[in-house]
Write a protein that holds these residues in place. Structure first.
Motif, mmCIF file in Angstrom:
data_model
loop_
_atom_site.group_PDB
_atom_site.id
_atom_site.type_symbol
_atom_site.label_atom_id
_atom_site.label_comp_id
_atom_site.label_asym_id
_atom_site.label_seq_id
_atom_site.Cartn_x
_atom_site.Cartn_y
_atom_site.Cartn_z
ATOM 1 N N PHE A 176 1.368 -7.526 40.355
ATOM 2 C CA PHE A 176 0.196 -8.052 40.175
ATOM 3 C C PHE A 176 0.635 -9.640 40.447
ATOM 4 C CE2 PHE A 176 -3.295 -10.073 37.212
ATOM 5 C CZ PHE A 176 -4.342 -9.977 38.248
ATOM 6 N N HIS A 177 -0.312 -10.319 41.219
ATOM 7 C CA HIS A 177 -0.086 -11.828 41.422
ATOM 8 C C HIS A 177 -1.325 -12.738 40.821
ATOM 9 C CE1 HIS A 177 3.263 -11.066 44.316
ATOM 10 N NE2 HIS A 177 2.479 -9.856 44.575
ATOM 11 N N PRO A 178 -1.214 -12.841 39.559
ATOM 12 C CA PRO A 178 -2.577 -13.499 39.119
ATOM 13 C C PRO A 178 -2.520 -14.896 39.515
ATOM 14 C CG PRO A 178 -0.600 -13.416 37.047
ATOM 15 C CD PRO A 178 -0.328 -12.520 38.602
ATOM 16 N N THR A 179 -3.537 -15.680 39.460
ATOM 17 C CA THR A 179 -3.660 -17.213 39.707
ATOM 18 C C THR A 179 -4.390 -17.986 38.861
ATOM 19 O OG1 THR A 179 -5.846 -16.755 41.106
ATOM 20 C CG2 THR A 179 -3.939 -16.715 42.257
ATOM 21 N N THR A 180 -4.779 -17.195 37.750
ATOM 22 C CA THR A 180 -5.653 -17.951 36.647
ATOM 23 C C THR A 180 -5.388 -17.309 35.249
ATOM 24 O OG1 THR A 180 -7.503 -16.599 36.451
ATOM 25 C CG2 THR A 180 -7.485 -18.342 38.173
ATOM 26 N N ALA A 181 -5.372 -18.034 34.315
ATOM 27 C CA ALA A 181 -5.276 -17.475 32.856
ATOM 28 C C ALA A 181 -6.357 -16.269 32.780
ATOM 29 C CB ALA A 181 -5.398 -18.385 31.592
ATOM 30 N N GLN A 182 -7.422 -16.218 33.451
ATOM 31 C CA GLN A 182 -8.185 -14.958 33.133
ATOM 32 C C GLN A 182 -7.920 -13.878 33.846
ATOM 33 O OE1 GLN A 182 -9.131 -18.356 33.785
ATOM 34 N NE2 GLN A 182 -10.058 -18.630 31.928
ATOM 35 N N ASP A 183 -7.295 -14.118 35.034
ATOM 36 C CA ASP A 183 -6.393 -12.910 35.589
ATOM 37 C C ASP A 183 -5.572 -12.315 34.716
ATOM 38 O OD1 ASP A 183 -7.927 -13.780 37.625
ATOM 39 O OD2 ASP A 183 -6.252 -14.297 39.020
ATOM 40 N N LEU A 196 4.367 -5.040 37.382
ATOM 41 C CA LEU A 196 5.141 -6.206 37.377
ATOM 42 C C LEU A 196 4.028 -7.370 37.633
ATOM 43 C CD1 LEU A 196 7.534 -8.071 37.488
ATOM 44 C CD2 LEU A 196 7.922 -7.911 39.903
ATOM 45 N N VAL A 197 3.855 -8.221 36.478
ATOM 46 C CA VAL A 197 3.028 -9.486 36.567
ATOM 47 C C VAL A 197 3.850 -10.670 37.187
ATOM 48 C CG1 VAL A 197 1.468 -11.058 35.240
ATOM 49 C CG2 VAL A 197 1.725 -8.503 34.474
ATOM 50 N N SER A 198 3.701 -10.773 38.466
ATOM 51 C CA SER A 198 4.575 -12.170 38.910
ATOM 52 C C SER A 198 3.704 -13.314 38.821
ATOM 53 C CB SER A 198 4.617 -11.647 40.324
ATOM 54 O OG SER A 198 5.418 -12.596 40.922
ATOM 55 N N MET A 199 4.282 -14.275 38.301
ATOM 56 C CA MET A 199 3.603 -15.810 38.223
ATOM 57 C C MET A 199 3.873 -16.636 39.279
ATOM 58 S SD MET A 199 2.238 -14.835 35.299
ATOM 59 C CE MET A 199 1.480 -16.190 34.451
ATOM 60 N N ASP A 200 4.280 -16.029 40.261
ATOM 61 C CA ASP A 200 4.679 -16.769 41.529
ATOM 62 C C ASP A 200 3.433 -17.823 41.981
ATOM 63 O OD1 ASP A 200 3.589 -14.311 42.274
ATOM 64 O OD2 ASP A 200 4.161 -14.614 44.490
ATOM 65 N N ARG A 201 2.279 -17.461 41.842
ATOM 66 C CA ARG A 201 1.140 -17.943 42.503
ATOM 67 C C ARG A 201 0.561 -18.924 41.388
ATOM 68 N NH1 ARG A 201 -2.296 -13.360 45.822
ATOM 69 N NH2 ARG A 201 -0.304 -12.411 46.892
ATOM 70 N N MET A 202 1.124 -18.979 40.274
ATOM 71 C CA MET A 202 0.593 -20.097 39.260
ATOM 72 C C MET A 202 1.669 -21.297 39.198
ATOM 73 S SD MET A 202 -1.110 -17.473 36.512
ATOM 74 C CE MET A 202 -2.063 -18.856 35.568
ATOM 75 N N ASN A 203 2.621 -21.327 40.143
ATOM 76 C CA ASN A 203 3.635 -22.413 40.012
ATOM 77 C C ASN A 203 2.883 -23.480 40.478
ATOM 78 O OD1 ASN A 203 5.833 -20.895 39.339
ATOM 79 N ND2 ASN A 203 6.482 -20.627 41.337
ATOM 80 N N GLY A 204 3.323 -24.923 40.255
ATOM 81 C CA GLY A 204 2.771 -26.002 40.721
ATOM 82 C C GLY A 204 2.629 -27.108 39.372
ATOM 83 N N VAL A 205 2.329 -28.226 39.765
ATOM 84 C CA VAL A 205 1.999 -29.518 38.797
ATOM 85 C C VAL A 205 0.567 -29.969 39.087
ATOM 86 C CG1 VAL A 205 2.933 -31.630 37.975
ATOM 87 C CG2 VAL A 205 4.418 -29.989 38.888
ATOM 88 N N THR A 206 -0.168 -29.863 38.203
ATOM 89 C CA THR A 206 -1.632 -30.346 38.145
ATOM 90 C C THR A 206 -1.964 -31.396 37.083
ATOM 91 O OG1 THR A 206 -2.594 -28.353 37.146
ATOM 92 C CG2 THR A 206 -2.329 -28.275 39.308
ATOM 93 N N ASN A 207 -3.079 -32.030 37.283
ATOM 94 C CA ASN A 207 -3.780 -32.956 35.898
ATOM 95 C C ASN A 207 -2.748 -33.807 35.751
ATOM 96 O OD1 ASN A 207 -6.146 -31.544 36.115
ATOM 97 N ND2 ASN A 207 -5.453 -29.764 34.786
#
Length: 451
Positions: A54-61, A96-107
């Motif tokens: 599973f590739h979440p993109t938000t905390a809600q996911d 497997l909860v993969s956090m790869d799509r939540m990488n990055g620097v924002t705000n």
């Protein structure tokens, strides 16, 4: 590995996730994304084929996934960078909860920035640590999905117990989906790389001991290594100075030692990761294991002992078919580093001694699964030999030497928890906090890693 394993529960959760998030789930039938994801583990020993990824993109996911996992009591694991070599720490036969799509620097504003999940749960040592402490000493807040699927923000004042636990205590308290970090202006930096042949490594290690105990400039940092490849021992030293130009005599202790090659360049800070990054990328897919020890009586006698024991072991393994490489890294923990860490709120990551220390990590790499047990046993024996030899240098004819704490990010799963969390009452407090946020034991029972 987690004690709980119910393939039917994992299949049910994966089916529901796929229906709800069709673009965020990969399975063995979606061959390319599933296979590519499994190839992003630093050590292929950790690439356990899951029922789905599973590739979440938000905390809600993430919250939705945790809710389903909890409801069906399914086995799971969470992977961020996949850099751990501990089997089961970020791998599972379940979800497997993969956090790869939540990488990055924002705000990036007001002296803070939001950062995706990563190494911060274990501490974080960097070239800037002598100025700013561990990476965890620069966290403003954590966005956390609790084991009951609630999304919360943890700060020092909002929840002091969780704040303590997340500062080095690992991943048993929920899933961190965002770190808000303090930011600082960054100039260009001066970065060097020196290679030594085997005849100079003992002198080079002695200079590392001197730097660790006597360096007074917090802008200067080093990462010293020794590696064996194809039977040859090579000393590799990374040198960092937090300014476009280093003071004239900053590195004399190292540049005065005859070297095979040396380079120094002015560059952006992010570019200093390139040499290690290229090495890391080249090693992905091999089979690896880390193990660590910490030493607080720093001297040339100690570094000579570390060199001689490691060199003997490394050369012995170099002739084994399927062996790829072995390395030892000595990471200086200087007084200013420890002073900064001690000045922040109490953390799960505690260094009982306040004097200079060396965090040592040994890394073995091989190609074939038939050698797994051999190298798991070898690294336990060899790091144990380093600790025993240090004890004798300290005047202990029996028992172990070294400092009474271990750096969590490099620790093996079988290394004692009371040495990783060595502060008085730390382990008991961590267990109490974990039980308070995870009354059903979901993160204790259904996923791997440190208990």
């Amino acid at each position: 590995m987690p004690a709980h394993s119910d393939p039917s529960a994992a299949a049910t959760v994966c089916s529901t996730l796929a229906q709800t998030f069709p673009s965020k789930v990969s399975t063995p039938t979606t061959i390319i994304p599933y296979t590519l994801s499994l190839k992003t583990y630093y050590s292929s020993t950790c690439a356990i084929p899951p029922t789905c990824i599973f590739h979440p993109t938000t905390a809600q996911d993430v919250s939705a996934a945790v809710h389903l996992i909890d409801a069906h009591d399914a086995p799971f694991a969470v992977r961020s960078g996949g850099h751990s070599t501990n089997i089961g720490a970020s791998g599972t036969t379940g979800i497997l909860v993969s956090m790869d799509r939540m990488n990055g620097v924002t705000n990036v504003k007001d002296g803070k920035a939001d950062i995706g999940p990563g190494l911060l749960l274990g501490g974080g040592i960097s070239y800037l640590s002598a100025q700013y402490g561990f990476a965890i000493d620069n966290v403003h807040s954590y966005e956390l999905v609790l084991p009951n699927a609630t999304i919360t923000t943890v700060t020092e004042t909002s929840n002091p117990d969780l704040w303590f636990a997340l500062r080095g205590g690992g991943d048993k308290f929920g899933i961190v989906t965002k770190f808000t970090l303090k930011t600082r202006p960054q100039t260009l930096v001066n970065f060097g790389l020196i290679f030594y042949d085997e005849s100079q490594i003992e002198k080079y290690f002695a200079a590392v001991a001197d730097f660790t105990t006597n360096n007074k400039d917090p802008k200067a940092a080093i990462i010293p290594n020794m590696v064996v490849v194809e039977g040859n021992l090579v000393g590799i030293l990374f040198l960092f100075y937090d300014a476009p130009k280093a003071p004239e005599n900053a590195w004399t202790a190292f540049t005065s030692i005859p070297a095979v090659e040396s380079t120094f360049n002015t560059m952006p800070f992010f570019a200093t990761a390139d040499p290690l990054g290229k090495e890391t990328d080249a090693n992905y897919g091999s089979r690896q294991i880390f193990r660590t020890a910490t030493f607080d009586h720093i001297s040339p006698r100690l570094t000579s002992t570390l060199y001689n024991i490691s060199a003997t072991a490394f050369k012995k393994y170099a002739h084994i078919p399927g062996f790829l490489s072995a390395s030892i890294t000595l990471e200086p923990i200087e007084r200013s580093f420890l002073s900064i860490h001690a000045s922040t709120a109490r953390a799960a990551l505690t260094t009982p001694h306040t004097g200079p220390q060396l965090v040592v990590v040994v890394d073995y790499m091989w190609a074939v699964p038939e050698l797994d047990e051999f190298f798991y046993e070898a690294i336990r024996r060899d790091v144990g030999a380093l600790v025993d030899a240090a004890g004798k240098l300290d005047g202990k004819e029996t028992g172990k030497g070294g400092s009474p704490w271990l750096y969590p990010n490099y620790a093996g799963l079988d290394q004692p928890l009371d040495e990783i969390y060595a502060g008085e009452g730390t382990l008991e407090r961590l267990r109490r906090v974990q039980r308070s946020v995870d009354g059903k034991g979901l993160f204790r029972r259904n996923t791997g890693g440190f208990e």
